[in-house]
Design a protein around this motif. Structure first.
Motif, PDB file in Angstrom:
ATOM      1  N   VAL A 125       1.033  -1.124  -0.352  1.00 48.05           N
ATOM      2  CA  VAL A 125       0.066  -0.435  -0.090  1.00 48.05           C
ATOM      3  C   VAL A 125       0.816   1.558  -0.509  1.00 48.05           C
ATOM      4  N   GLY A 126       2.019   1.452   0.297  1.00 46.51           N
ATOM      5  CA  GLY A 126       2.976   2.328   0.496  1.00 46.51           C
ATOM      6  C   GLY A 126       4.071   2.839  -0.704  1.00 46.51           C
ATOM      7  N   LEU A 309      -1.936  11.225   3.819  1.00 46.33           N
ATOM      8  CA  LEU A 309      -2.506   9.908   3.651  1.00 46.33           C
ATOM      9  C   LEU A 309      -1.613   9.418   2.470  1.00 46.33           C
ATOM     10  N   LYS A 310      -2.087  10.384   1.446  1.00 48.51           N
ATOM     11  CA  LYS A 310      -1.728  10.043  -0.120  1.00 48.51           C
ATOM     12  C   LYS A 310      -0.284   9.460   0.180  1.00 48.51           C
ATOM     13  N   PHE A 313       1.588   6.121   2.020  1.00 46.82           N
ATOM     14  CA  PHE A 313       0.041   5.532   0.969  1.00 46.82           C
ATOM     15  C   PHE A 313       0.045   5.678   0.065  1.00 46.82           C
ATOM     16  N   TRP A 335      -9.994  -1.338   0.371  1.00 46.84           N
ATOM     17  CA  TRP A 335      -8.378  -1.063   0.384  1.00 46.84           C
ATOM     18  C   TRP A 335      -7.611   0.697   1.202  1.00 46.84           C
ATOM     19  N   CYS A 339      -6.054   2.337   4.732  1.00 44.29           N
ATOM     20  CA  CYS A 339      -5.645   3.033   4.326  1.00 44.29           C
ATOM     21  C   CYS A 339      -5.935   4.323   5.850  1.00 44.29           C
ATOM     22  N   HIS A 343      -3.315   5.544   9.293  1.00 43.46           N
ATOM     23  CA  HIS A 343      -3.464   6.854   9.057  1.00 43.46           C
ATOM     24  C   HIS A 343      -3.410   7.102  10.339  1.00 43.46           C
TER      25      HIS A 343
END
Length: 407
Positions: A125-126, A309-310, A313, A335, A339, A343
């Motif tokens: 996810v990262g 957040l973005k 991830f 998904w 995330c 967070h």
């Protein structure tokens, strides 16, 4: 005598013509006969052969997971690049999900350690683009594609089980600093790498991408997400998507005498403070411009939350997940939810460990959100209109009074 010769010549000519006709027919039929023979031979080969292609050499996979222990002790920056969190926060997340039943089984084939499964999921996810695909994670972790998928599914199930423990609307007594305008709302787009197979055109947004609309309500002082809406296509306007939040459907969930800061796309209500809009053919007053400027300083904290957040991830920059049926859309939503849960976990654990976030940004946000605090009743205001407009007018008066601005 001459008659006999002529008859003999005619018979010879007829024999030669029949021979030519036969040879021509054989020449035409011969290629088809050979083709049928080849097809029959291939058919026999397929029936007798169970493996159509010889197996290729297995792909070389060398696990880099043992390096994480070295990185955690001697090179924390590399540990962060691989799993997107610091070693102490990784341990906290591990402790939070280790008790889930999904990691327990009675099979003879034991699962990988939970720490390894969490590392595989965080690595996936990262990272952005192809780096988040199972094939790339296979090369990094030295495991099979099926193992990557199983680890991803197990960790997602464990995180979703902790949803209500980390995403919730706090009560006003939870912190003395959470007074009045303690929430801020905005939306962002989560791009998809391909056109969805169901209602594909509906996901086409104004920026010419296929995306999902993500609405979030955060607390500006620590960037924690307290409410959200997922699943709406990217073509949906923020104001419509916001209707799906719990706070919009039941404003009573917002603590008394508190409200949400938002931009002009959101409804102007007594519990939702938005900027003043420029009237048609006119312009805003100096007082209204001053109010809008200070409001933007608070609303930008939602953008900071989305950036955090973005940025952490990075798979959310462009999800490498196919949406061909409704179940696929559910997986995409889960998904993004995972995330968000991670967070909030990170915000919570970092605050617990060092009582500050982002080098004092929490104190700054509390101070900014607390500028417009007052214990008086919410009555009066700068101008008439709806309750929301009257409430915004009241906030203008409070801002100018507490800032000592005379206009």
């Amino acid at each position: 005598m001459s008659l006999m010769l002529s008859l003999d010549s005619m018979s010879i000519d007829s024999d030669s013509n029949s021979t030519d006709t036969t040879s021509t027919a054989e020449a035409v039929v011969a290629p088809y006969t050979r083709l049928l023979s080849i097809i029959q031979a291939l058919h026999d080969e397929v029936e007798m052969t169970r493996i159509l292609e010889h197996r290729q050499e297995p792909m070389l996979k060398i696990s880099q997971l043992p390096l994480l222990q070295y990185f955690a002790e001697d090179c924390v920056s590399l540990f962060w690049k691989k799993v997107r969190v610091n070693p102490p926060i990784f341990d906290d997340i591990l402790d939070e999900i280790s008790d889930h039943a999904v990691f327990q089984n009675q099979s003879n084939n034991k699962q990988f350690p939970i720490s390894v499964q969490l590392a595989i999921f965080l690595n996936r996810v990262g990272h952005y683009g192809n780096a988040s695909s199972p094939d790339d994670v296979v090369q990094w972790a030295g495991v099979s594609v099926g193992t990557v998928m199983n680890c991803t599914n197990r960790v997602m199930a464990a995180l979703l089980a902790r949803h209500d423990a980390f995403i919730y609307i706090p009560e006003s007594r939870a912190c003395r600093g959470w007074r009045n305008g303690v929430f801020a709302a905005d939306g962002t787009m989560v791009n998809l790498y391909a056109r969805p197979g169901i209602f594909g055109d509906g996901f086409y947004d104004r920026k010419s991408n296929f995306s999902l609309n993500c609405q979030a309500v955060v607390m500006p002082h620590n960037l924690m997400i307290v409410d959200y809406v997922l699943g709406q296509p990217g073509s949906v306007h923020d104001a419509y998507a916001f209707h799906g939040t719990w706070m919009y459907q039941d404003p009573g969930l917002i603590p008394q005498h508190h409200w949400i800061w938002a931009d002009s796309a959101y409804p102007c209500e007594k519990w939702c403070a938005v900027p003043f809009k420029k009237p048609r053919g006119g312009r805003l007053t100096h007082r209204q411009n001053t109010y809008n400027r200070y409001l933007s300083k608070i609303c930008v904290r939602v953008e900071h939350a989305f950036a955090a957040l973005k940025g952490r991830f990075q798979s959310l920059h462009e999800l490498q997940l196919k949406i061909n049926k409704e179940e696929d859309l559910h997986v995409v939503v889960y998904w993004i939810m995972c995330c968000m849960i991670l967070h909030n976990m990170i915000v919570h654990f970092e605050a617990r460990r060092k009582r500050t976030l982002n080098n004092g940004s929490m104190d700054w946000a509390i101070q900014e959100a607390g500028r417009l605090d007052d214990d008086d009743d919410d009555t009066g205001g700068e101008q008439g209109g709806t309750e929301g407009q009257q409430f915004c007018g009241l906030l203008v008066e409070r801002l100018l009074e507490q800032r000592g601005i005379h206009i």
